[in-house]
Design an enzyme around this catalytic site. Sequence first.
Site, PDB file in Angstrom:
ATOM      1  N   VAL A 186       0.830  -1.210   0.000  1.00 63.25           N
ATOM      2  CA  VAL A 186       0.000   0.000   0.000  1.00 63.25           C
ATOM      3  C   VAL A 186       0.869   1.267   0.000  1.00 63.25           C
ATOM      4  O   VAL A 186       0.641   2.186  -0.782  1.00 63.25           O
ATOM      5  CB  VAL A 186      -0.968  -0.006   1.212  1.00 63.25           C
ATOM      6  CG1 VAL A 186      -1.884   1.206   1.158  1.00 63.25           C
ATOM      7  CG2 VAL A 186      -1.804  -1.297   1.226  1.00 63.25           C
ATOM      8  N   LYS A 228     -13.970  -6.337   9.792  1.00 62.44           N
ATOM      9  CA  LYS A 228     -14.539  -5.297   8.924  1.00 62.44           C
ATOM     10  C   LYS A 228     -15.994  -5.043   9.304  1.00 62.44           C
ATOM     11  O   LYS A 228     -16.450  -3.892   9.309  1.00 62.44           O
ATOM     12  CB  LYS A 228     -14.424  -5.730   7.457  1.00 62.44           C
ATOM     13  CG  LYS A 228     -12.974  -5.795   6.968  1.00 62.44           C
ATOM     14  CD  LYS A 228     -12.874  -6.493   5.627  1.00 62.44           C
ATOM     15  CE  LYS A 228     -11.441  -6.590   5.141  1.00 62.44           C
ATOM     16  NZ  LYS A 228     -11.261  -7.564   4.053  1.00 62.44           N
TER      17      LYS A 228
HETATM   18  P1  NAP Z   1       3.125  -4.851   3.563  1.00 69.01           P
HETATM   19  O1  NAP Z   1       3.247  -4.964   2.099  1.00 69.01           O
HETATM   20  O2  NAP Z   1       3.559  -5.990   4.412  1.00 69.01           O
HETATM   21  O3  NAP Z   1       3.912  -3.543   4.002  1.00 69.01           O
HETATM   22  C1  NAP Z   1       4.141  -3.225   5.342  1.00 69.01           C
HETATM   23  C2  NAP Z   1       5.232  -2.185   5.373  1.00 69.01           C
HETATM   24  O4  NAP Z   1       5.440  -1.774   6.709  1.00 69.01           O
HETATM   25  C3  NAP Z   1       6.569  -2.701   4.865  1.00 69.01           C
HETATM   26  O5  NAP Z   1       7.158  -1.747   4.022  1.00 69.01           O
HETATM   27  C4  NAP Z   1       7.389  -2.880   6.125  1.00 69.01           C
HETATM   28  O6  NAP Z   1       8.777  -2.650   5.920  1.00 69.01           O
HETATM   29  C5  NAP Z   1       6.831  -1.780   6.977  1.00 69.01           C
HETATM   30  N1  NAP Z   1       7.035  -2.017   8.388  1.00 69.01           N
HETATM   31  C6  NAP Z   1       6.716  -3.115   9.112  1.00 69.01           C
HETATM   32  N2  NAP Z   1       7.092  -2.962  10.385  1.00 69.01           N
HETATM   33  C7  NAP Z   1       7.658  -1.747  10.470  1.00 69.01           C
HETATM   34  C8  NAP Z   1       8.281  -1.004  11.524  1.00 69.01           C
HETATM   35  N3  NAP Z   1       8.375  -1.495  12.731  1.00 69.01           N
HETATM   36  N4  NAP Z   1       8.758   0.224  11.235  1.00 69.01           N
HETATM   37  C9  NAP Z   1       8.669   0.744  10.005  1.00 69.01           C
HETATM   38  N5  NAP Z   1       8.105   0.091   8.971  1.00 69.01           N
HETATM   39  C10 NAP Z   1       7.620  -1.133   9.210  1.00 69.01           C
HETATM   40  O7  NAP Z   1       1.619  -4.538   4.001  1.00 69.01           O
HETATM   41  P2  NAP Z   1       0.496  -3.868   3.107  1.00 69.01           P
HETATM   42  O8  NAP Z   1      -0.176  -4.925   2.310  1.00 69.01           O
HETATM   43  O9  NAP Z   1       1.040  -2.686   2.426  1.00 69.01           O
HETATM   44  O10 NAP Z   1      -0.567  -3.455   4.230  1.00 69.01           O
HETATM   45  C11 NAP Z   1      -0.393  -2.302   4.998  1.00 69.01           C
HETATM   46  C12 NAP Z   1      -1.676  -2.024   5.778  1.00 69.01           C
HETATM   47  O11 NAP Z   1      -2.744  -1.827   4.861  1.00 69.01           O
HETATM   48  C13 NAP Z   1      -2.122  -3.146   6.701  1.00 69.01           C
HETATM   49  O12 NAP Z   1      -2.692  -2.598   7.862  1.00 69.01           O
HETATM   50  C14 NAP Z   1      -3.192  -3.866   5.899  1.00 69.01           C
HETATM   51  O13 NAP Z   1      -4.157  -4.541   6.704  1.00 69.01           O
HETATM   52  C15 NAP Z   1      -3.813  -2.705   5.184  1.00 69.01           C
HETATM   53  N6  NAP Z   1      -4.516  -3.096   3.964  1.00 69.01           N
HETATM   54  C16 NAP Z   1      -3.847  -3.730   2.992  1.00 69.01           C
HETATM   55  C17 NAP Z   1      -4.521  -4.107   1.836  1.00 69.01           C
HETATM   56  C18 NAP Z   1      -3.811  -4.797   0.724  1.00 69.01           C
HETATM   57  O14 NAP Z   1      -4.451  -5.134  -0.263  1.00 69.01           O
HETATM   58  N7  NAP Z   1      -2.499  -5.018   0.801  1.00 69.01           N
HETATM   59  C19 NAP Z   1      -5.892  -3.829   1.699  1.00 69.01           C
HETATM   60  C20 NAP Z   1      -6.553  -3.134   2.721  1.00 69.01           C
HETATM   61  C21 NAP Z   1      -5.848  -2.768   3.858  1.00 69.01           C
HETATM   62  P3  NAP Z   1       9.669  -3.609   4.995  1.00 69.01           P
HETATM   63  O15 NAP Z   1       9.133  -3.431   3.618  1.00 69.01           O
HETATM   64  O16 NAP Z   1      11.032  -3.095   5.145  1.00 69.01           O
HETATM   65  O17 NAP Z   1       9.460  -4.993   5.526  1.00 69.01           O
HETATM   66  N1  HSE Z   2      -7.337 -10.823   2.836  1.00 71.81           N
HETATM   67  C1  HSE Z   2      -8.179  -9.669   2.695  1.00 71.81           C
HETATM   68  C2  HSE Z   2      -9.290 -10.019   1.730  1.00 71.81           C
HETATM   69  C3  HSE Z   2      -7.358  -8.507   2.177  1.00 71.81           C
HETATM   70  O1  HSE Z   2      -9.191 -11.052   1.060  1.00 71.81           O
HETATM   71  O2  HSE Z   2     -10.281  -9.302   1.651  1.00 71.81           O
HETATM   72  C4  HSE Z   2      -8.081  -7.177   2.241  1.00 71.81           C
HETATM   73  O3  HSE Z   2      -8.462  -6.862   3.539  1.00 71.81           O
END
Ligand code: NAP
Ligand code: HSE
Length: 483
Positions: free
Chosen positions: A58, A259
Amino acid sequence: MKFLAGLGLILYGVANQSSAFAFTARPAFGAKQFRHHLASGLQAVGVETLGIVGGGTVGGGIVEILENNRELFTKMTGKEINVARLAVKDLSKARDFDTPSSTTVSDNFEDILDDGSIDTVVEVMGGTSLAKDVVIKSLKSGKNVVTANKALIADCLVEIENTVIEVNAARGEGESPVEFRYEAAVCGGIPIISSLQGDFVGDEITMCTGIINGCTNYMLTEMDKNGLSYEESLKGASELGYAEADPTLDVGGFDARSKLKILMRLAFGIDVEEDEISCKGIPELTKEDFEYAAMLGGTIKLTGVAKKISDSEVAAFVSPTYLDNGDTLASISGATNAVEIQSKNLVRSTYTGQGAGRYPTANSCINDIIKVARGDINPLPFNSKGPASLKFVNDFKSKFYIRMRYRDQNGITKDCGNLCEENDIGIYSILQNPIKNRNDACFVLMTDSVKLSQVKKFVAQIEGKDWCKGDVFFMPMLRDEDL
Ligand code: NAP
Ligand code: HSE
């Protein structure tokens, strides 16, 4: 918020020099952009300084969209939107997006919290402990917060709301209030949170039904339409990036329940303990359930449902549910999400789109960032009609589909009939394919509209019968007169 007239200099300080690798001083606004701004009639040029915690799926999308729309966003907000700082966990990790040269990247998110020049913190790292610190500390130091973190919001929304209220109450005259926005936290790209906050102000929501987990909707679509097994469909969903790091959260219904809890806060103003909401996932579903659903002219979806069942009560559950094929929600396939709102004025409205993925989710964060930069203020944190008097009850009425596996013998339907009568359960229909294996057969009993608590009692009694094999599976039928 800091407003700079005309050209200004922003100094990007580095609190932790050992782990940061950019230090720059540059004009807040390029001469070309400034001329363009003057030409567009804007007198003052401001700067919105962002600190993004998380540079993954994200976070990367947010940086990309900001960079690709720099001029447009300045025109829209009257401000240059600068990502001054980005915090990640592992600085040595290769990134699949370009970080602007003026952005200081560090592995210490405290750098963002300590930086007084930052107006808005974007929390996209996930988790509930460090992320909570980031959000609460940022708000307390007068920074706006945008987050995509559904786990955190499901856990702490009320605490965060109260922090925002306290912080704003203490702000001096002329100081703009801090804003907290979390559009991406439910259904990624679908603008359901701002809709619930701003588009039902004169309305009264009576029911909220959602296909709010993309992973399981993809799996159920594959199982129903393409005959894939549970294991095959889960493997596909994981490969396509739909599943959480721990897929139990998806298949067990827990992600959908988080959710739903947030949607209930927004729709009804109530704060429910998440684990009080009945939650049944999809692992118990079998091929026969899809066959029986097809015989009934429908399909099965994992839904989260919250419904006002009286003037003072709201019931909710997450469960596989039977839906007729003609139902709008039955046509939501693959990883797509949908939320249907029933309300007194608007009657029925459905919001559908991509519930996850880099760009859909980042898109929602960007909308929040732009609203904050523009100085928009949330009209309502949640639907305020009746929250004081509404209470949650973990029971609801519906027609139920009950599937039983059995070792064949005479008297099984008689046993079922007797137990139905004992529990005051009316039988709506009984479905049974011809028996192929007398040691392992199954049939389905559909009830009239009855309470979940009656069904649970009936099921426990059936599971005690010597002919019953394994657990009995039951699910509500979504559209009956009570549900
Ligand atoms: P992600 O790809 O795992 O990215 C997480 C990021 O946070 C990574 O860049 C990681 O660093 C960084 N991070 C983790 N621990 C940290 C710390 N202690 N200090 C600083 N940075 C740190 O996760 P994501 O998919 O982007 O999701 C992020 C959020 O959005 C979550 O809350 C998730 O539930 C929400 N979300 C995601 C989606 C989706 O489709 N992905 C949809 C809706 C909501 P590194 O890269 O160096 O490991
Ligand atoms: N695992 C979740 C889904 C990602 O499938 O909807 C988004 O919250």
